[in-house]
Design a protein around this motif. Sequence first.
Motif, PDB file in Angstrom:
ATOM      1  N   ILE A 113      34.516  45.913  29.106  1.00 43.13           N
ATOM      2  CA  ILE A 113      34.683  45.210  30.377  1.00 43.13           C
ATOM      3  C   ILE A 113      36.165  44.913  30.547  1.00 43.13           C
ATOM      4  O   ILE A 113      36.705  44.059  29.841  1.00 43.13           O
ATOM      5  N   PRO A 114      36.874  45.614  31.455  1.00 42.84           N
ATOM      6  CA  PRO A 114      38.325  45.440  31.597  1.00 42.84           C
ATOM      7  C   PRO A 114      38.697  44.033  32.056  1.00 42.84           C
ATOM      8  O   PRO A 114      37.947  43.369  32.766  1.00 42.84           O
ATOM      9  N   PHE A 115      39.903  43.591  31.624  1.00 45.63           N
ATOM     10  CA  PHE A 115      40.462  42.320  32.084  1.00 45.63           C
ATOM     11  C   PHE A 115      41.190  42.560  33.405  1.00 45.63           C
ATOM     12  O   PHE A 115      42.398  42.746  33.438  1.00 45.63           O
ATOM     13  N   GLY A 116      40.505  42.584  34.514  1.00 52.28           N
ATOM     14  CA  GLY A 116      41.142  42.795  35.807  1.00 52.28           C
ATOM     15  C   GLY A 116      41.884  44.112  35.840  1.00 52.28           C
ATOM     16  O   GLY A 116      41.331  45.166  35.558  1.00 52.28           O
ATOM     17  N   LYS A 117      43.209  44.052  36.151  1.00 48.61           N
ATOM     18  CA  LYS A 117      44.016  45.261  36.245  1.00 48.61           C
ATOM     19  C   LYS A 117      44.838  45.510  34.982  1.00 48.61           C
ATOM     20  O   LYS A 117      45.694  46.391  34.950  1.00 48.61           O
ATOM     21  N   SER A 118      44.591  44.742  33.919  1.00 51.87           N
ATOM     22  CA  SER A 118      45.366  44.899  32.696  1.00 51.87           C
ATOM     23  C   SER A 118      44.837  46.074  31.883  1.00 51.87           C
ATOM     24  O   SER A 118      43.840  46.716  32.229  1.00 51.87           O
ATOM     25  N   ILE A 119      45.531  46.349  30.763  1.00 57.35           N
ATOM     26  CA  ILE A 119      45.128  47.450  29.891  1.00 57.35           C
ATOM     27  C   ILE A 119      44.230  46.961  28.759  1.00 57.35           C
ATOM     28  O   ILE A 119      43.966  47.701  27.814  1.00 57.35           O
ATOM     29  N   GLY A 120      43.765  45.725  28.851  1.00 58.00           N
ATOM     30  CA  GLY A 120      42.876  45.176  27.839  1.00 58.00           C
ATOM     31  C   GLY A 120      41.437  45.136  28.315  1.00 58.00           C
ATOM     32  O   GLY A 120      41.152  45.129  29.516  1.00 58.00           O
ATOM     33  N   SER A 121      40.492  45.113  27.344  1.00 52.45           N
ATOM     34  CA  SER A 121      39.064  45.090  27.671  1.00 52.45           C
ATOM     35  C   SER A 121      38.320  44.240  26.653  1.00 52.45           C
ATOM     36  O   SER A 121      38.708  44.157  25.476  1.00 52.45           O
ATOM     37  N   LEU A 122      37.260  43.608  27.115  1.00 49.32           N
ATOM     38  CA  LEU A 122      36.307  42.943  26.226  1.00 49.32           C
ATOM     39  C   LEU A 122      35.338  43.991  25.710  1.00 49.32           C
ATOM     40  O   LEU A 122      34.839  44.818  26.478  1.00 49.32           O
ATOM     41  N   ASN A 123      35.066  43.964  24.408  1.00 45.81           N
ATOM     42  CA  ASN A 123      34.160  44.938  23.802  1.00 45.81           C
ATOM     43  C   ASN A 123      32.891  44.247  23.313  1.00 45.81           C
ATOM     44  O   ASN A 123      32.951  43.253  22.584  1.00 45.81           O
ATOM     45  N   LEU A 124      31.743  44.773  23.720  1.00 47.33           N
ATOM     46  CA  LEU A 124      30.435  44.330  23.237  1.00 47.33           C
ATOM     47  C   LEU A 124      29.713  45.570  22.726  1.00 47.33           C
ATOM     48  O   LEU A 124      29.451  46.498  23.504  1.00 47.33           O
ATOM     49  N   GLY A 125      29.401  45.614  21.435  1.00 45.88           N
ATOM     50  CA  GLY A 125      28.807  46.831  20.896  1.00 45.88           C
ATOM     51  C   GLY A 125      27.961  46.584  19.666  1.00 45.88           C
ATOM     52  O   GLY A 125      27.895  45.468  19.125  1.00 45.88           O
ATOM     53  N   ALA A 126      27.309  47.634  19.219  1.00 46.87           N
ATOM     54  CA  ALA A 126      26.501  47.610  18.004  1.00 46.87           C
ATOM     55  C   ALA A 126      26.509  49.010  17.406  1.00 46.87           C
ATOM     56  O   ALA A 126      26.532  50.010  18.139  1.00 46.87           O
ATOM     57  N   ARG A 127      26.496  49.084  16.083  1.00 49.17           N
ATOM     58  CA  ARG A 127      26.505  50.367  15.385  1.00 49.17           C
ATOM     59  C   ARG A 127      25.464  50.335  14.257  1.00 49.17           C
ATOM     60  O   ARG A 127      25.451  49.407  13.441  1.00 49.17           O
ATOM     61  N   TYR A 128      24.595  51.332  14.242  1.00 49.95           N
ATOM     62  CA  TYR A 128      23.567  51.408  13.196  1.00 49.95           C
ATOM     63  C   TYR A 128      24.092  52.282  12.067  1.00 49.95           C
ATOM     64  O   TYR A 128      24.436  53.446  12.279  1.00 49.95           O
ATOM     65  N   HIS A 129      24.157  51.696  10.870  1.00 50.43           N
ATOM     66  CA  HIS A 129      24.595  52.419   9.670  1.00 50.43           C
ATOM     67  C   HIS A 129      23.350  52.917   8.922  1.00 50.43           C
ATOM     68  O   HIS A 129      22.591  52.115   8.377  1.00 50.43           O
ATOM     69  N   TYR A 130      23.165  54.239   8.920  1.00 47.54           N
ATOM     70  CA  TYR A 130      22.101  54.827   8.100  1.00 47.54           C
ATOM     71  C   TYR A 130      22.680  55.032   6.698  1.00 47.54           C
ATOM     72  O   TYR A 130      23.215  56.090   6.370  1.00 47.54           O
ATOM     73  N   GLY A 131      22.569  53.989   5.879  1.00 44.91           N
ATOM     74  CA  GLY A 131      23.240  53.981   4.588  1.00 44.91           C
ATOM     75  C   GLY A 131      22.481  54.718   3.492  1.00 44.91           C
ATOM     76  O   GLY A 131      21.248  54.685   3.437  1.00 44.91           O
ATOM     77  N   ALA A 132      23.222  55.367   2.609  1.00 47.49           N
ATOM     78  CA  ALA A 132      22.636  56.009   1.433  1.00 47.49           C
ATOM     79  C   ALA A 132      22.280  54.944   0.396  1.00 47.49           C
ATOM     80  O   ALA A 132      22.562  53.753   0.581  1.00 47.49           O
ATOM     81  N   ARG A 133      21.700  55.360  -0.703  1.00 48.14           N
ATOM     82  CA  ARG A 133      21.339  54.424  -1.761  1.00 48.14           C
ATOM     83  C   ARG A 133      22.603  53.955  -2.474  1.00 48.14           C
ATOM     84  O   ARG A 133      23.568  54.700  -2.648  1.00 48.14           O
ATOM     85  N   ALA A 134      22.572  52.691  -2.899  1.00 48.19           N
ATOM     86  CA  ALA A 134      23.714  52.111  -3.608  1.00 48.19           C
ATOM     87  C   ALA A 134      23.211  50.971  -4.484  1.00 48.19           C
ATOM     88  O   ALA A 134      22.121  50.429  -4.270  1.00 48.19           O
ATOM     89  N   THR A 135      24.005  50.607  -5.479  1.00 50.25           N
ATOM     90  CA  THR A 135      23.724  49.429  -6.298  1.00 50.25           C
ATOM     91  C   THR A 135      24.652  48.303  -5.850  1.00 50.25           C
ATOM     92  O   THR A 135      25.801  48.537  -5.463  1.00 50.25           O
ATOM     93  N   TYR A 136      24.168  47.064  -5.940  1.00 52.50           N
ATOM     94  CA  TYR A 136      24.924  45.926  -5.438  1.00 52.50           C
ATOM     95  C   TYR A 136      24.361  44.648  -6.035  1.00 52.50           C
ATOM     96  O   TYR A 136      23.278  44.622  -6.646  1.00 52.50           O
TER      97      TYR A 136
END
Length: 240
Positions: free
Chosen positions: A175-198
């Motif tokens: 969502i741009p800040f008016g006429k500026s070169i900045g934007s608000l970011n709203l997002g989500a990313r799904y990580h299909y992760g491999a097996r790991a120890t933790y």
Amino acid sequence: MRSKAVWVLSTAFIFASASAVDAQISNVTMLPSRFSFGGDFTISQPKGEFANNVPNGYGFDLTAMFRLDQKGWFTIRADGGGVQYGHEHQNIGFAGTGRVGLDLNTDNRIGFGAIGLQVQFPDGWFRPYANAAIAAMDFSTQSCVSAPDDSIEPLCHENHSDWSHAGIFGGGVLIPFGKSIGSLNLGARYHYGARATYLKEGDITDNPDGSVTLNLRQSKTDLVLWQIGVSFAIPQSTSR
């Protein structure tokens, strides 16, 4: 008389020079370049069997992007960041005595670095996007000993670390800040992760003889990374 003529000519030259410089400045326009960067506050939400072992985590994500076309439909995107999903604090004595107190802090973290492709609507008040990437993931647990009054340098030890990988698919909206070169970011990313120890909070046992026992967990490492932050295009000057 001659000095007066010189003064008049000098004054006219100064005003003419200022007008020329002002004209040059007015002909220079700042436009966004093909490079942009951003930063997000993130919340990691484990999924599947990973959610049975690990709680939500909180951290950050830094993003750098390069537009492949002039308009900005297709972008190469690189991400790097991490979240912390566990923390333990203990007060311990130094060298077998409680007269000198120390702090023992243990943190459970996930670090990641990813690179991939993003497709985005480049115009409008709402600019939806979708992306895909491959990521390297590091699941680590570190303990540090420090003094409450900062009288000694912290001493840290990595109890466990395991590198893994993940396929990422995500989306969101800018969502741009008016006429500026900045934007608000709203997002989500799904990580299909491999097996790991933790490890998670409470998985390190201190034994009476001074040794420790690591109660390692293993599973797939699927998670959703929720993001809210800002993005800025790096400006470049151009003459009109």
